[in-house]
Write a protein that holds these residues in place. Structure first.
Motif, PDB file in Angstrom:
ATOM      1  N   ARG A 179      31.895  19.328  11.224  1.00 34.46           N
ATOM      2  CA  ARG A 179      33.105  18.666  10.769  1.00 34.46           C
ATOM      3  C   ARG A 179      33.357  17.471  11.675  1.00 34.46           C
ATOM      4  NH1 ARG A 179      37.939  16.037  10.124  1.00 34.46           N
ATOM      5  NH2 ARG A 179      39.200  16.962   8.459  1.00 34.46           N
ATOM      6  N   SER A 180      33.471  16.273  11.094  1.00 31.07           N
ATOM      7  CA  SER A 180      33.678  15.070  11.902  1.00 31.07           C
ATOM      8  C   SER A 180      35.019  15.135  12.625  1.00 31.07           C
ATOM      9  CB  SER A 180      33.616  13.816  11.023  1.00 31.07           C
ATOM     10  OG  SER A 180      34.592  13.877   9.999  1.00 31.07           O
ATOM     11  N   LYS A 227      37.100   8.098   6.406  1.00 26.68           N
ATOM     12  CA  LYS A 227      36.459   9.204   5.712  1.00 26.68           C
ATOM     13  C   LYS A 227      36.015  10.290   6.678  1.00 26.68           C
ATOM     14  CE  LYS A 227      32.884  10.121   2.244  1.00 26.68           C
ATOM     15  NZ  LYS A 227      31.791   9.539   1.425  1.00 26.68           N
ATOM     16  N   THR A 228      36.263  11.537   6.314  1.00 25.18           N
ATOM     17  CA  THR A 228      35.812  12.664   7.121  1.00 25.18           C
ATOM     18  C   THR A 228      34.527  13.242   6.524  1.00 25.18           C
ATOM     19  OG1 THR A 228      37.160  14.208   5.829  1.00 25.18           O
ATOM     20  CG2 THR A 228      38.151  13.267   7.817  1.00 25.18           C
ATOM     21  N   TYR A 229      33.709  13.841   7.382  1.00 28.58           N
ATOM     22  CA  TYR A 229      32.434  14.405   6.944  1.00 28.58           C
ATOM     23  C   TYR A 229      32.382  15.871   7.340  1.00 28.58           C
ATOM     24  CZ  TYR A 229      31.121   9.510   6.453  1.00 28.58           C
ATOM     25  OH  TYR A 229      31.084   8.190   6.094  1.00 28.58           O
ATOM     26  N   ARG A 230      31.964  16.696   6.397  1.00 33.13           N
ATOM     27  CA  ARG A 230      31.811  18.122   6.678  1.00 33.13           C
ATOM     28  C   ARG A 230      30.707  18.681   5.790  1.00 33.13           C
ATOM     29  NH1 ARG A 230      37.580  20.265   5.033  1.00 33.13           N
ATOM     30  NH2 ARG A 230      38.137  18.153   5.640  1.00 33.13           N
ATOM     31  N   GLY A 231      30.142  19.791   6.226  1.00 34.72           N
ATOM     32  CA  GLY A 231      29.086  20.403   5.429  1.00 34.72           C
ATOM     33  C   GLY A 231      28.351  21.450   6.228  1.00 34.72           C
ATOM     34  N   LYS A 247      29.776  14.826  -7.009  1.00 35.60           N
ATOM     35  CA  LYS A 247      29.420  14.632  -5.594  1.00 35.60           C
ATOM     36  C   LYS A 247      28.868  15.916  -4.992  1.00 35.60           C
ATOM     37  CE  LYS A 247      32.569  10.893  -4.213  1.00 35.60           C
ATOM     38  NZ  LYS A 247      33.718  10.535  -3.341  1.00 35.60           N
ATOM     39  N   SER A 268      30.662  15.140  16.133  1.00 28.15           N
ATOM     40  CA  SER A 268      31.241  16.109  15.196  1.00 28.15           C
ATOM     41  C   SER A 268      31.312  17.492  15.829  1.00 28.15           C
ATOM     42  CB  SER A 268      30.410  16.179  13.915  1.00 28.15           C
ATOM     43  OG  SER A 268      30.401  14.949  13.242  1.00 28.15           O
ATOM     44  N   GLY A 306      24.998  16.378  -3.654  1.00 29.43           N
ATOM     45  CA  GLY A 306      24.748  16.743  -2.266  1.00 29.43           C
ATOM     46  C   GLY A 306      23.926  17.983  -2.100  1.00 29.43           C
ATOM     47  N   TYR A 332      26.712  13.015  16.976  1.00 31.63           N
ATOM     48  CA  TYR A 332      27.537  12.157  16.135  1.00 31.63           C
ATOM     49  C   TYR A 332      29.029  12.395  16.377  1.00 31.63           C
ATOM     50  CZ  TYR A 332      23.123  11.523  13.674  1.00 31.63           C
ATOM     51  OH  TYR A 332      21.804  11.240  13.363  1.00 31.63           O
TER      52      TYR A 332
END
Length: 320
Positions: A173-174, A180-184, A86, A155, A90, A153
């Motif tokens: 960071r969501s 599900k959490t989202y970060r990047g 993953k 975040s 990404g 969004y």
């Protein structure tokens, strides 16, 4: 009758992940690369960790381990095979694929365009204060400094600036607490420009994430430590590229306090920082009691709240 299990990745996705060049991945992740011969590069201070010059394979002599890029990510970042794939999928748009005559060249980044702001910061504020238990004044202070905001969004967006006050790094960071959490990192971010605060002492505290940094400051406040003037920076992971730049730009610093997570990745990152900088700086490590300092903060706030509640109940009984 056996049901056919749905595959997590297609053959094409696995092939794409495997095509990421190990040398490019290592450089983008902040690892130092030293050319040893026409056919090999070495990551110094890792006990014989060599990468072939074509970027397709690696071998770690002291651990008798090696393989392709997926195994490299698994070993260096303590990830499972699924997590490593993953991670690589990404990053395909940011890291060059293997080519026969690949050269390790620093890629020019495009302009960093910050995500669109939301019309309200309520979701971010509620998440940081109520869910993460970060001190309200600390949250609002970072908002005033334009180092955090909420995107469209909902975040959290955390920003790192250069010396001229220009945003060079941003991560998100969501704020959802379920699912599900989202970060990047935002596209074209330069991880060498950390999120943080400039201090007035000769010490820098180093964290993995902005939330851990803000949690640490909140704990300092809860313990009524009023003379804390240290620099504090977030690495956005465990690679030390941001620390290296920060030390060069703040040459009065002589002490490093490593505040990375209490896990294998944090241990590995701490060891690398110590090996790389211990000949020039006094280095100590402040290990959180739990996994990280946000976990420590939430437990501390719960204890304080319980004590306040009990004291209030005692006062009410006395009044009666």
């Amino acid at each position: 009758m056996m049901l056919k299990q749905k595959r997590r990745f297609t053959d094409e996705q696995i092939a794409s992940a495997n095509s990421v060049n190990i040398l490019d991945y290592a450089r983008n992740s902040g690892y130092e690369l030293k050319k040893m011969s026409r056919n090999s590069f070495k990551i110094p201070k890792y006990g014989g960790l060599y990468i072939h010059s074509n970027g397709e394979k690696w071998y770690w002599f002291t651990r008798d381990k090696g393989g392709g890029v997926i195994q490299f990510v698994m070993e260096m970042e303590q990830k499972t095979w699924v997590e490593a794939v993953k991670q690589l999928l990404g990053l395909l748009n940011e890291i060059v694929k293997c080519e026969p005559d690949n050269k390790v060249v620093e890629e020019e980044k495009g302009e960093l365009i910050l995500p669109e702001k939301n019309s309200t910061y309520n979701h971010m504020i509620a998440y940081l204060i109520k869910t993460r238990k970060i001190d309200k004044d600390i949250v609002y202070d970072f908002i005033k400094q334009k180092k955090i905001y909420e995107n469209k969004y909902r975040s959290c967006v955390f920003i790192g600036y250069d010396k001229e006050g220009i945003p060079r790094y941003a991560s998100y960071r969501s704020t959802n607490t379920q699912g599900k959490t989202y970060r990047g990192d935002v596209e074209n971010s330069d991880k060498s420009f950390p999120f943080g605060i400039i201090g007035k002492s000769d010490t820098v505290n180093v964290f993995e994430s902005p939330i851990d940094l803000m949690s640490y400051l909140s704990m300092i406040k809860l313990y009524n430590i009023n003379n804390f003037k240290n620099h504090c920076i977030s690495l956005g992971g465990v690679a030390d590229i941001a620390l290296e730049r920060y030390l060069k730009e703040h040459q009065t610093i002589s002490n490093i306090v490593i505040c990375l997570d209490n896990d294998k990745a944090g241990d590995l990152g701490s060891k690398r920082i110590n090996e790389k900088f211990n000949d020039q700086y006094v280095i100590n490590r402040h290990v959180p009691k739990g996994k990280d300092f946000n976990e420590d903060l939430t437990k501390l706030v719960d204890i304080v709240d319980l004590r306040l509640k009990n004291n209030n109940e005692i006062e009410e009984e006395i009044c009666l």
